[in-house]
Every structure is written in structure tokens, then in C-alpha cells.
Design a protein around this motif. Structure first.
Motif, short mmCIF file in Angstrom:
data_model
loop_
_atom_site.label_atom_id
_atom_site.label_comp_id
_atom_site.label_asym_id
_atom_site.label_seq_id
_atom_site.Cartn_x
_atom_site.Cartn_y
_atom_site.Cartn_z
N ARG A 121 0.83 -1.21 0.00
CA ARG A 121 0.00 0.00 0.00
C ARG A 121 0.87 1.26 0.00
N ARG A 122 1.92 1.25 0.82
CA ARG A 122 2.82 2.41 0.85
C ARG A 122 3.52 2.59 -0.49
N GLN A 181 -12.80 -5.82 -1.13
CA GLN A 181 -11.35 -5.79 -1.33
C GLN A 181 -10.83 -7.18 -1.63
N LEU A 182 -11.31 -8.16 -0.87
CA LEU A 182 -10.88 -9.54 -1.09
C LEU A 182 -11.36 -10.05 -2.45
N HIS A 183 -12.64 -9.81 -2.76
CA HIS A 183 -13.20 -10.35 -4.00
C HIS A 183 -12.62 -9.67 -5.24
N TYR A 184 -12.39 -8.37 -5.15
CA TYR A 184 -11.89 -7.67 -6.34
C TYR A 184 -10.43 -8.00 -6.62
N VAL A 199 -6.72 -11.14 -10.25
CA VAL A 199 -5.87 -12.31 -10.48
C VAL A 199 -6.47 -13.20 -11.57
N ALA A 200 -7.78 -13.44 -11.47
CA ALA A 200 -8.45 -14.28 -12.48
C ALA A 200 -8.38 -13.64 -13.86
N SER A 201 -8.54 -12.33 -13.93
CA SER A 201 -8.45 -11.63 -15.20
C SER A 201 -7.05 -11.74 -15.79
N ALA A 202 -6.02 -11.56 -14.96
CA ALA A 202 -4.64 -11.66 -15.44
C ALA A 202 -4.34 -13.06 -15.95
N MET A 205 -12.65 1.37 -7.34
CA MET A 205 -11.44 1.73 -6.63
C MET A 205 -10.67 0.49 -6.20
N GLN A 206 -11.38 -0.55 -5.76
CA GLN A 206 -10.70 -1.78 -5.36
C GLN A 206 -9.97 -2.40 -6.55
N SER A 207 -10.63 -2.39 -7.69
CA SER A 207 -9.98 -2.90 -8.89
C SER A 207 -8.77 -2.04 -9.24
N SER A 208 -8.92 -0.72 -9.10
CA SER A 208 -7.81 0.18 -9.41
C SER A 208 -6.66 0.03 -8.43
N VAL A 209 -6.98 -0.12 -7.14
CA VAL A 209 -5.92 -0.30 -6.14
C VAL A 209 -5.12 -1.56 -6.41
N ALA A 210 -5.85 -2.66 -6.71
CA ALA A 210 -5.16 -3.91 -7.03
C ALA A 210 -4.29 -3.74 -8.28
N ALA A 211 -4.82 -3.02 -9.29
CA ALA A 211 -4.04 -2.79 -10.51
C ALA A 211 -2.83 -1.92 -10.22
N LEU A 212 -3.00 -0.88 -9.41
CA LEU A 212 -1.89 0.00 -9.08
C LEU A 212 -0.82 -0.74 -8.28
N GLU A 213 -1.25 -1.66 -7.43
CA GLU A 213 -0.27 -2.47 -6.69
C GLU A 213 0.58 -3.30 -7.65
N LYS A 214 -0.05 -3.89 -8.66
CA LYS A 214 0.70 -4.70 -9.63
C LYS A 214 1.64 -3.82 -10.45
#
Length: 599
Positions: A21-22, A205-208, A213-216, A323-332
Motif C-alpha cells: 500500500r505504501r 477488497q478480497l473479492h476484487y 488475479v483471475a483476469s490476469a 477503486m478496489q480494482s484500481s488499487v489492485a491494478a496500481l499495486e501490480k
């Protein structure tokens, strides 16, 4: 012990999540920093716009409680003032919102442009080791679906979140100003909203993340299937790949369905709480109006505020999904940008404007993974201008040796030197100019044949390109093509045969004029007529330069001055082709098998 270990795993996972997150916030901050003044203006605009929007019910209360009595008394001034202020606030809110949305669009597009450019440039800078382990499908996912997820939030999500939060804050504050008891009732109903929203956040957050991951995984499987379509058709893998694709698509569907299903609980819950809040305020404040403790206008304003208070919450919930989808994408994406090249340029490079081509392996040990040496210890001295063939079974270390010379990898121990200089001390520009590798793949880029040959030396004239093609024997087939050197090779050179692509790559290497030329199975895709043609071209291509030839075809090895037979990462035999044939060793056995196969 198992319980303690489980708790430790949870703590490690939480720490990892905080670190990620940081890291993502640092990336976002670096993207927004160049536009901080425009971002500050955007904050000012949205704050003013939402404040103007929230004034409406307060002005309605003023018109009812103060303006209506004076109007009945014959003085319409207060009603006209309140009406004018209401109209002014509505127009100002609309204009400022329009300004804010357009400014937000400019900022988001600038951020996306910067981020897209960073991902592309950084991926290019990463070492060969990264590209051999990080699949192309995952890189494509970073550049496509992940960036699209970030774009969706930046384009519309920020507007929903920021506008909604400020609007709710202004509503609560103005309602307290109008009537503290009504404001307190509204805040009481906000408590279950907070718990419901917190539950939704944790679950979504968990589901998104599972959805990302499933999309990738689905994208990776699709890209690999399309890239390897020849092998798919050759080995009849269509049904198996279709089944695998269906399985991954089903996983994606289930993950997405679970994520979307949360909205079916969250949105009705918000509507129920909002309606209960309106009903409660209407009942309590209605009794107070009947008792004379509250003006009628305040009741109308309180009901309007209560209804408006919960509208942004639903919009913010919709935004939270994105936002959850975006946060996960930004983390990757931030994880990709945190990858560091394992091969780094020297801080104080040694100049080597024109290399002679002497290569030395001094006590070189190399392992792709710790503890599994490919080259246990290698000591080899290759004189400038010498053509050396590397022979050995698969896994003997031939290609590894070549990659160390080109510095696609660094030695774990020892030194690889070019003209007495450790290749780790050479600037990339000098090293890439001095050492050129031609591989079996013979990769061609979309464009003309001339453009692909000119990659060896950008800025070369057409006459120089033609001369390079003529030197390696590529001019014959090129001149027979409809547009000659201007013929488009199509994607990855698909318009040319494997042998023709290899000849173009030879011409490219000839034009580059390196001091050291590495041919890694570079003639394996040529048929016999083409190979005979290339052998003549190779004689001119290799003249006056150091060459390392990796080949299983001993017809290519015969032009070498020296042969190194490798086994287990060690030199088993070293000598001229004639000497090794006469010695009766391993090379002699290989040579005998090759001669028997050509009869």
C-alpha cells in the motif's frame, strides 16, 4: 506451534499488505507531484461547488420561515433574495462542477500518459533475466487491463468520491447549523451506514483482488495460446486449450459474480437506512413542528438534507468497486516499476571506442539459481579475430557462455573481459556496439526489410543496407520480392520464411560491424541451399572479427579456427576441427555421426 506459525503468517501478510500500500501511494504521489497546483485548484473548485449545492435546502427553509410571512405582509424582498441566492448557488455549483470535471480529466490523462510511458520504458530497461521469468501476458496485462482500471477511477471515480464526501460533510454541517437535533438524528443513522460500508469494503477488497488475479490469468493464457498458435495446431491442442480457457473464464466469472453480488446487499441496505432516517426525522421533527418547537421550513430542509445525505453514499459505493480494482491494478503496476535491472551500468565506465575483440574468461562461475552452477569454473582465452565454435550437448553451458560475453547476465564469480576490460566496467553503448548476438529466433519488427537491416546501424544509407544484404547473400531473395527492400515483412516477419528472416538478421549484424559476433544456433532454421549460401556469406561476415559460433550443425563448425567442446560447464576438448577429429575424442564421434547423416 502451528497456531503460533499461523499468527506469524497473518502478521507477515498484513505487513506485506502495508508495504504494498505504501509503495502504491508513493507511485501515485510521484505521478501527481508535477501537477500539484492544478490538483490544488481542482480541490478548491470541487469544495466550492459542493458547498454551493448544499445551500439549497437552507435557502428553502429561509424562504419558508422568514420570506413567506413577509410576502404575506406585502413585502416580497426576502423571498426574492432567497430565490435569487438559490438560483445563483445552483448555477455556480453547475459551472464549478463542469470546470472541476474538465480539469480532473486533464489531470487524469496526464497521469495516465506518464504512467503508461513509465511502464513501457522501465520494462525495456529490465534485464533479460526478468523477461525470461515474467511472462509476456503479465506485462500486457499491466499495459492494458490494469492501466484501464486506473484510468476508470481517475476519470470518474475521483469525482464521485471527492464530490460525494464533501457534499455529505456540507449537508451534515448545515443541518447542524439549521437544527442541532435534526443533525444529531442524521449522524445516529450514519452509524449503521458506517458498519455496512466497512463490511462492504472488507469483502469487496478480497473479492476484487481475486477478480484481478483471475483476469490476469485469463489474459496470460490467451496471449500464450495466440503466440504459439502454430504449435497449438501442429499438436492438436485446440480442445485442451479451449477447456483450459473455459476453466479460467469460469473462475473469472465466479470471482466477478461474487464481487458484483456484494452490491446486491450493500445498495438495498443503504436505501433501507436512508428511508428509515427520513421517516425518523419526519416523525420527530413533525411532532416538534406541531408542538411549535421547530419552524416548518426547518422540517422541510431537514427532510431534504436527509434524502440528499444518502445519495452520495450509493455513488461512493459504486466508486469503491472500481477503486478496489484500481488499487489492485496500481499495486501490480507499482510492483513492476519496483523491479530493478540485475544488469546495471557502471558508475565510472571505462571507455572502449573501438574494440579489438579479445575475450577472456577468468575463473568464471555462474548459476541462474543459487547452488545450481551452470559454469562451475571456466578459464578461456579467445584471441582477437579468432572464430571459435562451441560444441556440446544441451545444457552444457554454450548459450550461457555467450550471454555472459554479451552481458545479458553477470558472472557469479570471476571476470569476463573484453580487450582486458571487465565487461561490467564498460558502458552499455560501447558494449552493445562491440558485441552483437544473432539468435535462432531472428526476430524482425513490423516495417520494411530495409528498416530491419538498418537496426544494425540507424542512419545507414540504402546503398550501405544493400551492400550488407549482398555480403551475406540476402540480396537475391530480397530483389525478387514485389517491392524489394521496401517490402513490409508484416508482424514479426511473418511474410518471410525462417531462412529468409535469418539472412536478414545476418545482414543486420554485418551492417552493425561489431568486433565480436555471437551466432547462437543462427543457422539452424536454414535449408541446405540457404545454408550453403550463408556459409559463403559467413566467411565474409566473420573476416577480421572475433566470432563465437554455437551450432549443432558441424558444417558451420568447420569454418571455425578453434573448437571448444563443453560438458557440464567445463571445457572438455580444445583445438582446431582437424586436431579434434584426429584425436578420436567426443568431437570426433560427433563429426563421424554428422558425416554418416550426410551420406
Amino acid at each position: 506451534m502451528s497456531g503460533v506459525a499461523f499468527e506469524d503468517d497473518i502478521l507477515l501478510e498484513r505487513e506485506r499488505a502495508r508495504f504494498v500500500r505504501r509503495r502504491s501511494l508513493r507511485l501515485l504521489g510521484s505521478l501527481l507531484r508535477p501537477m500539484r497546483w492544478r490538483f490544488a485548484l481542482m480541490l478548491l473548485l470541487v469544495t466550492t461547488a459542493q458547498g454551493a449545492r448544499a445551500l439549497g435546502p437552507l435557502l428553502v427553509a429561509s424562504a419558508l420561515d422568514a420570506g413567506l410571512p413577509t410576502l404575506l405582509g406585502g413585502d416580497p424582498t426576502r423571498v426574492l433574495v432567497d430565490g435569487g441566492l438559490y438560483l445563483t448557488a445552483a448555477v455556480a455549483g453547475g459551472v464549478l462542477t463542469l470546470w472541476f470535471i474538465r480539469l480532473n480529466a486533464r489531470i487524469s490523462q496526464a497521469v495516465l500518459f506518464d504512467l503508461r510511458k513509465r511502464v513501457f520504458l522501465h520494462t525495456q530497461r529490465l534485464s533479460l533475466e526478468f523477461h525470461e521469468t515474467y511472462t509476456s501476458g503479465r506485462i500486457i496485462a499491466r499495459q492494458t487491463s490494469d492501466l484501464d482500471a486506473v484510468r476508470e477511477v481517475l476519470d470518474s471515480g475521483v469525482n464521485q468520491l471527492l464530490s460525494g464526501f464533501l457534499y455529505m460533510a456540507f449537508i451534515a454541517a448545515l443541518l447542524f447549523v439549521l437544527d442541532p437535533w435534526s443533525g444529531l438524528m442524521l449522524l445516529v443513522t450514519a452509524v449503521p451506514v458506517w458498519f455496512l460500508t466497512r463490511w462492504f469494503q472488507q469483502k469487496s477488497q478480497l473479492h476484487y483482488r481475486s477478480t484481478r488475479v483471475a483476469s490476469a490469468n485469463l489474459i496470460v493464457q490467451f496471449v500464450e495460446t495466440m503466440a504459439g498458435h502454430r504449435a497449438v495446431q501442429a499438436f492438436h491442442r485446440e480442445k485442451r486449450n479451449a477447456a483450459e480457457h473455459a476453466r479460467l473464464a469460469e473462475e473469472y466469472r465466479i470471482a466477478d459474480q461474487r464481487a458484483v453480488g456484494l452490491i446486491g446487499v450493500y445498495n438495498p441496505g443503504l436505501v433501507l437506512i436512508g428511508n428509515l432516517a427520513v421517516a425518523g426525522i419526519l416523525a420527530v421533527d413533525g411532532y416538534r413542528v406541531f408542538a411549535g418547537a421547530l419552524p416548518l421550513g426547518a422540517l422541510v430542509a431537514a427532510v431534504l438534507y436527509a434524502k440528499r445525505f444518502f445519495t452520495p453514499v450509493q455513488d461512493m459505493a459504486q466508486f469503491y468497486n472500481s477503486m478496489q480494482s484500481s488499487v489492485a491494478a496500481l499495486e501490480k503496476i507499482s510492483g513492476l516499476l519496483e523491479e530493478q535491472p540485475t544488469i546495471r551500468p557502471p558508475r565510472q565506465p571505462v571507455a572502449l571506442p573501438r574494440a579489438a575483440g579479445r575475450i577472456e574468461f577468468d575463473g568464471v562461475r555462474f548459476a541462474y539459481t543459487p547452488g545450481r552452477d551452470i559454469l562451475p569454473r571456466l578459464d578461456v582465452d579467445i584471441a582477437a579475430g579468432q572464430t571459435v565454435a562451441l560444441v556440446g550437448s544441451t545444457g552444457a553451458g554454450k548459450s550461457t557462455l555467450a550471454k555472459l560475453v554479451a552481458r545479458f547476465y553477470d558472472a557469479s564469480e570471476g571476470e569476463v573481459r573484453l580487450d582486458g576490460v571487465d565487461v561490467r566496467d564498460l558502458a552499455f553503448a560501447d558494449l552493445r556496439r562491440a558485441v552483437v548476438m544473432v539468435t535462432q529466433e531472428a526476430f524482425l519488427f513490423s516495417g520494411s526489410i530495409a528498416d530491419n537491416i538498418a537496426i544494425g546501424r540507424p542512419g545507414a544509407t540504402l546503398d550501405e543496407i544493400r551492400a550488407a544484404a549482398r555480403a551475406v547473400g540476402a540480396d537475391r531473395f530480397i530483389e525478387l520480392l514485389p517491392e524489394g527492400y521496401d517490402t513490409d515483412v508484416n508482424k514479426r516477419g511473418g511474410r518471410l520464411s525462417a531462412g529468409q528472416r535469418q539472412l536478414v538478421s545476418f545482414a543486420r549484424a554485418f551492417l552493425a560491424d561489431p568486433a565480436v559476433l555471437i551466432l547462437d544456433e543462427a543457422t539452424s532454421s536454414l535449408d541446405l541451399p540457404s545454408e550453403a549460401l550463408v556459409q559463403r556469406g559467413l566467411a565474409k561476415l566473420l573476416r577480421g572479427r572475433t566470432a563465437i559460433i554455437i551450432a549443432h550443425r558441424l558444417s558451420t563448425v568447420e569454418i571455425a579456427d578453434r573448437v571448444l567442446v563443453l560438458g557440464g560447464g567445463r571445457v572438455l576438448e580444445d583445438g582446431t576441427p582437424a586436431e579434434l577429429v584426429a584425436s578420436g575424442g567426443e568431437f570426433a564421434a560427433l563429426h563421424a555421426e554428422w558425416e554418416a547423416s550426410t551420406v
